[in-house]
Design a protein around this motif. Sequence first.
Motif, PDB file in Angstrom:
ATOM      1  N   UNK A 197     -13.885  11.238   4.361  1.00  0.00           N
ATOM      2  CA  UNK A 197     -12.838  12.499   5.000  1.00  0.00           C
ATOM      3  C   UNK A 197     -13.107  12.525   6.635  1.00  0.00           C
ATOM      4  N   UNK A 198     -14.217  12.389   6.900  1.00  0.00           N
ATOM      5  CA  UNK A 198     -14.683  12.459   8.522  1.00  0.00           C
ATOM      6  C   UNK A 198     -14.095  11.450   9.104  1.00  0.00           C
ATOM      7  N   UNK A 199     -14.301   9.921   8.446  1.00  0.00           N
ATOM      8  CA  UNK A 199     -13.943   8.879   9.095  1.00  0.00           C
ATOM      9  C   UNK A 199     -12.018   9.091   9.255  1.00  0.00           C
ATOM     10  N   UNK A 200     -11.556   9.293   8.342  1.00  0.00           N
ATOM     11  CA  UNK A 200     -10.085   9.523   8.413  1.00  0.00           C
ATOM     12  C   UNK A 200      -9.592  10.356   9.373  1.00  0.00           C
ATOM     13  N   UNK A 206      -5.986   2.272   2.630  1.00  0.00           N
ATOM     14  CA  UNK A 206      -6.819   1.967   1.369  1.00  0.00           C
ATOM     15  C   UNK A 206      -6.831   3.373   0.262  1.00  0.00           C
ATOM     16  N   UNK A 207      -6.734   4.368   0.973  1.00  0.00           N
ATOM     17  CA  UNK A 207      -6.787   5.736   0.249  1.00  0.00           C
ATOM     18  C   UNK A 207      -5.561   5.711  -0.597  1.00  0.00           C
ATOM     19  N   UNK A 208      -4.343   5.507   0.090  1.00  0.00           N
ATOM     20  CA  UNK A 208      -3.060   5.396  -0.762  1.00  0.00           C
ATOM     21  C   UNK A 208      -3.076   4.439  -1.806  1.00  0.00           C
ATOM     22  N   UNK A 209      -3.757   3.331  -1.669  1.00  0.00           N
ATOM     23  CA  UNK A 209      -3.766   2.234  -2.717  1.00  0.00           C
ATOM     24  C   UNK A 209      -4.615   2.662  -3.770  1.00  0.00           C
ATOM     25  N   UNK A 210      -5.714   3.362  -3.591  1.00  0.00           N
ATOM     26  CA  UNK A 210      -6.850   3.767  -4.592  1.00  0.00           C
ATOM     27  C   UNK A 210      -6.131   4.925  -5.328  1.00  0.00           C
ATOM     28  N   UNK A 211      -5.261   5.814  -4.728  1.00  0.00           N
ATOM     29  CA  UNK A 211      -4.851   6.745  -5.511  1.00  0.00           C
ATOM     30  C   UNK A 211      -3.969   6.371  -6.450  1.00  0.00           C
ATOM     31  N   UNK A 212      -3.399   5.244  -6.576  1.00  0.00           N
ATOM     32  CA  UNK A 212      -2.706   4.674  -7.816  1.00  0.00           C
ATOM     33  C   UNK A 212      -3.542   4.526  -9.110  1.00  0.00           C
ATOM     34  N   UNK A 213      -2.500   4.881 -10.229  1.00  0.00           N
ATOM     35  CA  UNK A 213      -3.183   4.808 -11.517  1.00  0.00           C
ATOM     36  C   UNK A 213      -3.604   3.583 -12.136  1.00  0.00           C
ATOM     37  N   UNK A 214      -4.291   2.420 -11.363  1.00  0.00           N
ATOM     38  CA  UNK A 214      -5.091   1.500 -11.848  1.00  0.00           C
ATOM     39  C   UNK A 214      -6.200   1.448 -11.294  1.00  0.00           C
ATOM     40  N   UNK A 215      -7.235   0.566 -11.917  1.00  0.00           N
ATOM     41  CA  UNK A 215      -8.501   0.210 -11.077  1.00  0.00           C
ATOM     42  C   UNK A 215      -8.184  -0.387  -9.945  1.00  0.00           C
ATOM     43  N   UNK A 224       0.897  -1.111  -0.123  1.00  0.00           N
ATOM     44  CA  UNK A 224       0.159  -0.008  -0.130  1.00  0.00           C
ATOM     45  C   UNK A 224       0.832   1.140   0.044  1.00  0.00           C
ATOM     46  N   UNK A 225       1.993   1.380   0.776  1.00  0.00           N
ATOM     47  CA  UNK A 225       2.751   2.432   0.644  1.00  0.00           C
ATOM     48  C   UNK A 225       3.625   2.680  -0.393  1.00  0.00           C
ATOM     49  N   UNK A 226       4.033   1.950  -1.159  1.00  0.00           N
ATOM     50  CA  UNK A 226       4.299   1.889  -2.405  1.00  0.00           C
ATOM     51  C   UNK A 226       3.505   1.560  -3.843  1.00  0.00           C
ATOM     52  N   UNK A 274     -15.740   3.578   1.311  1.00  0.00           N
ATOM     53  CA  UNK A 274     -14.662   2.953   0.381  1.00  0.00           C
ATOM     54  C   UNK A 274     -14.867   3.614  -0.915  1.00  0.00           C
ATOM     55  N   UNK A 275     -16.120   3.732  -1.491  1.00  0.00           N
ATOM     56  CA  UNK A 275     -16.434   4.488  -2.688  1.00  0.00           C
ATOM     57  C   UNK A 275     -15.771   6.102  -2.502  1.00  0.00           C
TER      58      UNK A 275
END
Length: 556
Positions: free
Chosen positions: A529-532, A468-477, A419-421, A494-495
């Motif tokens: 945002x509120x949850x994080x 999860x947010x770090x992973x979802x920010x990567x440029x793949x589905x 996730x970090x990378x 999650x959405x």
Amino acid sequence: MEVLTGAGVSPGAGYGPAYLLRADVPEPAAGSRHGGDPVGEVARVEAAVERVAADLEERGETAGGEARDVLGAQALMARDPALASEVADLIAAGTSGERAVYEAFMRYRDTLAQAAGYLAERVADLDDVRDRVIAELLGLPSPGLPGDASEPYVLVARDLAPADTALLTKEVVAAFVTEQGGPTSHTAIIARALGVPAVVACAGATIIVNGTPVLVDGTTGMVALVPSEEEVSAALRSARDRESVLTSATGPGATADGHPVALLANVGGPGDLADAVSRGAEGVGLYRTEFLFLDRGQGPSEEEQEAAYREVLEAFPGRPVVVRVLDSGADKPLGFLPPTAEQPNPALGERGIRVFRTFTDVMVGQLRALARAAEGTEARLQVMAPMVATAAEARWFADACRAAGLPSAGVMIEIPAAALRAGELAAEADFFSIGTNDLAQYAFAADRQLGALTEFQDPWQPVLLDLVAMTAAADVPCGVCGEAGSDPAMACVLVGLGVDSLSMGAPALPWVRAALARHTLAQCRAAATAARAATTAEEARAAAREHLPGLADLAL
């Protein structure tokens, strides 16, 4: 009214008189001896085992669907050559057949119980096989359920065997309640398949007296004893209202303002397909192929694998089918692979893709079978590897998939390092699928099988949401296939974090579809945002719900 609580594993409400299922096969006396004919005694036991195995298979064929697979696995337990050998050795030493069966099964039982996880939840299945064989040898009726109930009853037990529950219907049983079990126990699996409310891990359940009126809420985990008519009516009405809301949400998954979210099903094999299709799954987000390999002395042939994979692919023409290659190790050991060096901590040892580094031929055979299974089908086959930690591992797996003729290769994000990378892995993989259960385990150094550390497995932990947010920010589905996606409120979060698809057990699909349809993408993002921003899981859950008012329509 007195209220017990447990884990709700099959939603809905059920009410009826309690029927307490107790084990009624006596333990054969310790030290009992046979009459001096060990060959005849072994033959007597073998005949009893075969009658039990055949009966289990017949019940499975009658029930069909997932129950057929469950009962077929029990029949394999009964015929296990290692157990038969141990029984024969005990009989050769003079032990009676009944006692030999008891002792051999108990030794194997202890091994399963210590394994934890999926294997530990098979203990009830093994106990049932043992009791059925002993009953055959003693000439007693097999353990079973009432056959002449005048009204639907609430079935209560320490744990339930699949042979008892497989042939039940909603017209016979109003709900299940067990003291033991978990979300992956066969009680839970079959209850969900039947659409019967169920609560497991309910402390004190077996003290309920036969005939006691019981109200069960399989959504909240509440088990109420002797409720009033008003309480029963309110609970059943609430369940009907929820069902009405669920049935009104149809079509592809999307937020209220039309942002698409693919809602996919987690499956373990062809037996799960009917439920997934009937509940509107838009494809398969996690095909757990390890169930083809577990509890076997020899691995499945490529032909056997191809047939199982093809059946799933053909069920979803034009839709994605994401297959996780064999995820072995830790709580899912494979008996047909040579043992590796002893691992003091298997969860941190050789598992997932690391096993394939040692047994490459197993992976290559599976990839070949998948490629052949996809030929001539219209499904969009995607293949992913479990427990990937580095970009180098992702590249190695992607190259193996390309060599087998598989065009789409992804990775599971279950290790914080991945996730970090995530950006580095995205350069090698075609897609991500986040396994929230293991990601939480490794993020908090908290064994997912240890009840005392349950708080660290809560997917609402803000740190887990950050990963999860770090992973979802990567440029793949990016999808989520862990248990977190089956929580309607968490699905919205999650959405909001940027996840494109959610995969879950089929029964959760209508709930998640309905929750998303009641909230805009902006509301989901605000909830995320509120949850994080919270500091605890409890605060994160509460903060998110403030931005998700549509959950009230679902009585959640």
